[in-house]
Motif scaffolding. Structure first.
Motif, PDB file in Angstrom:
ATOM      1  N   SER A 259       5.623 -12.482 -14.556  1.00  0.00           N
ATOM      2  CA  SER A 259       6.553 -13.420 -15.181  1.00  0.00           C
ATOM      3  C   SER A 259       7.493 -14.064 -14.171  1.00  0.00           C
ATOM      4  O   SER A 259       7.933 -15.196 -14.355  1.00  0.00           O
ATOM      5  N   LYS A 260       7.808 -13.343 -13.100  1.00  0.00           N
ATOM      6  CA  LYS A 260       8.782 -13.840 -12.123  1.00  0.00           C
ATOM      7  C   LYS A 260       8.068 -14.132 -10.805  1.00  0.00           C
ATOM      8  O   LYS A 260       7.613 -13.223 -10.117  1.00  0.00           O
ATOM      9  N   LYS A 261       7.979 -15.405 -10.447  1.00  0.00           N
ATOM     10  CA  LYS A 261       7.210 -15.793  -9.254  1.00  0.00           C
ATOM     11  C   LYS A 261       7.800 -15.212  -7.979  1.00  0.00           C
ATOM     12  O   LYS A 261       7.085 -15.039  -6.975  1.00  0.00           O
ATOM     13  N   GLU A 262       9.109 -14.871  -7.998  1.00  0.00           N
ATOM     14  CA  GLU A 262       9.706 -14.279  -6.809  1.00  0.00           C
ATOM     15  C   GLU A 262       9.156 -12.875  -6.525  1.00  0.00           C
ATOM     16  O   GLU A 262       9.367 -12.334  -5.430  1.00  0.00           O
ATOM     17  N   HIS A 263       8.441 -12.288  -7.481  1.00  0.00           N
ATOM     18  CA  HIS A 263       7.820 -10.988  -7.258  1.00  0.00           C
ATOM     19  C   HIS A 263       6.480 -11.095  -6.535  1.00  0.00           C
ATOM     20  O   HIS A 263       5.953 -10.084  -6.055  1.00  0.00           O
ATOM     21  N   LEU A 264       5.926 -12.293  -6.459  1.00  0.00           N
ATOM     22  CA  LEU A 264       4.587 -12.447  -5.892  1.00  0.00           C
ATOM     23  C   LEU A 264       4.473 -11.953  -4.448  1.00  0.00           C
ATOM     24  O   LEU A 264       3.487 -11.280  -4.118  1.00  0.00           O
ATOM     25  N   PRO A 265       5.423 -12.252  -3.546  1.00  0.00           N
ATOM     26  CA  PRO A 265       5.260 -11.763  -2.163  1.00  0.00           C
ATOM     27  C   PRO A 265       5.110 -10.250  -2.072  1.00  0.00           C
ATOM     28  O   PRO A 265       4.287  -9.748  -1.287  1.00  0.00           O
ATOM     29  N   LYS A 266       5.888  -9.491  -2.846  1.00  0.00           N
ATOM     30  CA  LYS A 266       5.780  -8.032  -2.827  1.00  0.00           C
ATOM     31  C   LYS A 266       4.426  -7.581  -3.358  1.00  0.00           C
ATOM     32  O   LYS A 266       3.827  -6.617  -2.853  1.00  0.00           O
ATOM     33  N   ILE A 267       3.946  -8.274  -4.404  1.00  0.00           N
ATOM     34  CA  ILE A 267       2.652  -7.932  -4.985  1.00  0.00           C
ATOM     35  C   ILE A 267       1.535  -8.228  -3.994  1.00  0.00           C
ATOM     36  O   ILE A 267       0.625  -7.406  -3.785  1.00  0.00           O
ATOM     37  N   TYR A 268       1.597  -9.386  -3.340  1.00  0.00           N
ATOM     38  CA  TYR A 268       0.584  -9.737  -2.336  1.00  0.00           C
ATOM     39  C   TYR A 268       0.587  -8.727  -1.181  1.00  0.00           C
ATOM     40  O   TYR A 268      -0.473  -8.342  -0.675  1.00  0.00           O
ATOM     41  N   LYS A 269       1.773  -8.304  -0.764  1.00  0.00           N
ATOM     42  CA  LYS A 269       1.867  -7.347   0.339  1.00  0.00           C
ATOM     43  C   LYS A 269       1.172  -6.041  -0.023  1.00  0.00           C
ATOM     44  O   LYS A 269       0.469  -5.443   0.809  1.00  0.00           O
ATOM     45  N   GLN A 270       1.362  -5.586  -1.279  1.00  0.00           N
ATOM     46  CA  GLN A 270       0.694  -4.360  -1.719  1.00  0.00           C
ATOM     47  C   GLN A 270      -0.813  -4.539  -1.749  1.00  0.00           C
ATOM     48  O   GLN A 270      -1.567  -3.637  -1.336  1.00  0.00           O
ATOM     49  N   LEU A 271      -1.288  -5.674  -2.226  1.00  0.00           N
ATOM     50  CA  LEU A 271      -2.722  -5.948  -2.275  1.00  0.00           C
ATOM     51  C   LEU A 271      -3.323  -6.007  -0.871  1.00  0.00           C
ATOM     52  O   LEU A 271      -4.423  -5.488  -0.627  1.00  0.00           O
ATOM     53  N   GLN A 272      -2.619  -6.635   0.046  1.00  0.00           N
ATOM     54  CA  GLN A 272      -3.093  -6.707   1.430  1.00  0.00           C
ATOM     55  C   GLN A 272      -3.135  -5.335   2.077  1.00  0.00           C
ATOM     56  O   GLN A 272      -4.084  -5.000   2.804  1.00  0.00           O
ATOM     57  N   LYS A 273      -2.128  -4.530   1.806  1.00  0.00           N
ATOM     58  CA  LYS A 273      -2.069  -3.175   2.358  1.00  0.00           C
ATOM     59  C   LYS A 273      -3.280  -2.358   1.934  1.00  0.00           C
ATOM     60  O   LYS A 273      -3.813  -1.560   2.720  1.00  0.00           O
ATOM     61  N   LEU A 274      -3.742  -2.564   0.687  1.00  0.00           N
ATOM     62  CA  LEU A 274      -4.867  -1.802   0.156  1.00  0.00           C
ATOM     63  C   LEU A 274      -6.203  -2.519   0.331  1.00  0.00           C
ATOM     64  O   LEU A 274      -7.215  -2.104  -0.223  1.00  0.00           O
ATOM     65  N   LYS A 275      -6.166  -3.645   1.082  1.00  0.00           N
ATOM     66  CA  LYS A 275      -7.375  -4.395   1.434  1.00  0.00           C
ATOM     67  C   LYS A 275      -8.128  -4.914   0.207  1.00  0.00           C
ATOM     68  O   LYS A 275      -9.361  -4.869   0.132  1.00  0.00           O
ATOM     69  N   ALA A 276      -7.376  -5.405  -0.763  1.00  0.00           N
ATOM     70  CA  ALA A 276      -7.975  -5.985  -1.969  1.00  0.00           C
ATOM     71  C   ALA A 276      -8.231  -7.471  -1.768  1.00  0.00           C
ATOM     72  O   ALA A 276      -7.541  -8.144  -1.006  1.00  0.00           O
ATOM     73  N   GLN A 277      -9.241  -7.968  -2.448  1.00  0.00           N
ATOM     74  CA  GLN A 277      -9.413  -9.410  -2.594  1.00  0.00           C
ATOM     75  C   GLN A 277      -8.586  -9.841  -3.796  1.00  0.00           C
ATOM     76  O   GLN A 277      -8.614  -9.162  -4.828  1.00  0.00           O
TER      77      GLN A 277
END
Length: 299
Positions: A259-277
């Motif tokens: 819901s809050k676009k300002e949360h996207l960078p943290k979410i992307y960082k977690q996905l990158q850390k876990l090597k997700a597409q």
């Protein structure tokens, strides 16, 4: 006052397949569900509408929409549970369908709704729009019972929808996805806020914009697990991503609304850390923009 969070009148510019791109046909809706009639009135432009700050009116409209457009026998939610805006919820379903079609999934789709809520809206829409089989999971026993009741109210849904109780609030997928099961997608509308106070402020802001209401006298639409959790939306989604690794071979696409676009960078960082597409799907709804993030761990 029991204030619904479904405050905005559609139509917006929605997904091309979303039937709610056209104005509500109140004559047809009243014919499908006559109890809607007392809530329908003309606005300053002489168009039929309802007062979207009146919880009973929004529930009646939702019930009429489900009966008319989605072949639901009846639909009910307990007092103080979220009453969802159906057009916007349908958009999430349509965009997931687009994502699945891109992967050449045509038949036999199975989806999982994390946090199904008492309204059971995503499983109902997925089953009735596309014929998907759906599992809905929730940690709230009362919500689970109400969701099951909504399935039971339309007998044809009983073969398409299962409702499961998540008994451990430390888990999201564990205890819900069973051994040997495969889901083409998961979906989630996570708690927006980090506290009850933050949730009440957000609701009051919407009400002031709508009708100048300055206080919340009693409970508003939405239980604690629906509206807030420790750490709020960002932490909940990060937990979901971390736990999803253990189910990477049982799910085609994990998805969640953000819901809050300002949360996207943290979410992307977690996905990158876990090597997700991953990718982000933007959903335009007139002046409002929403989005969901989709990810998997395929090589």
């Amino acid at each position: 006052m029991n204030v619904s969070l479904s405050l905005t009148q559609y139509p917006f510019v929605l997904h091309p397949r979303n039937i709610h791109n056209s104005p509500y046909n109140f004559e047809a809706l009243i014919k499908a569900y006559p109890a809607l009639a007392p809530f329908v009135q003309k606005n300053q432009h002489d168009n039929l509408t309802i007062d979207f700050s009146v919880n009973e009116a929004v529930i009646a409209l939702n019930r009429a929409l489900l009966i008319l457009h989605y072949r639901v026998g009846y639909w009910e939610i307990p007092t103080n549970y979220l009453c969802p805006p159906i057009p916007g919820r349908a958009d999430y379903i349509h965009h997931i369908s687009d994502m699945l079609d891109a992967g050449n999934h045509k038949e036999g789709i199975v989806g999982l709704d994390i946090g199904v809520g008492a309204n059971c809206i995503y499983p109902i829409l997925g089953a009735q729009i596309y014929g998907w089989r759906m599992v809905g999971a929730d940690i709230d026993k009362a919500a689970v019972a109400a969701a099951q009741s909504n399935v039971d109210l339309t007998p044809k849904l009983e073969t398409k929808i299962q409702i499961r109780h998540q008994s451990n609030n430390a888990h999201i997928f564990h205890g819900i996805i069973k051994e040997g099961e495969y889901y083409h997608f998961t979906m989630c509308n996570p708690p927006f806020h980090a506290s009850k106070e933050e949730a009440e402020k957000g609701t009051l802001r919407k009400l002031k914009n709508l009708h100048g209401i300055k206080s919340l006298a009693h409970n508003f639409g939405g239980q604690a697990n629906e509206l807030w959790c420790n750490g709020g939306e960002s932490l909940f989604i990060k937990r979901m991503i971390k736990e999803s690794v253990g189910f990477k071979n049982q799910v085609g696409w994990f998805t969640t609304l953000v819901s809050k676009k300002e949360h996207l960078p943290k979410i992307y960082k977690q996905l990158q850390k876990l090597k997700a597409q991953y990718s982000t799907v933007t959903m335009e709804q007139g002046n409002k923009q929403s989005r969901f993030v989709a990810w998997n761990f395929k090589p």
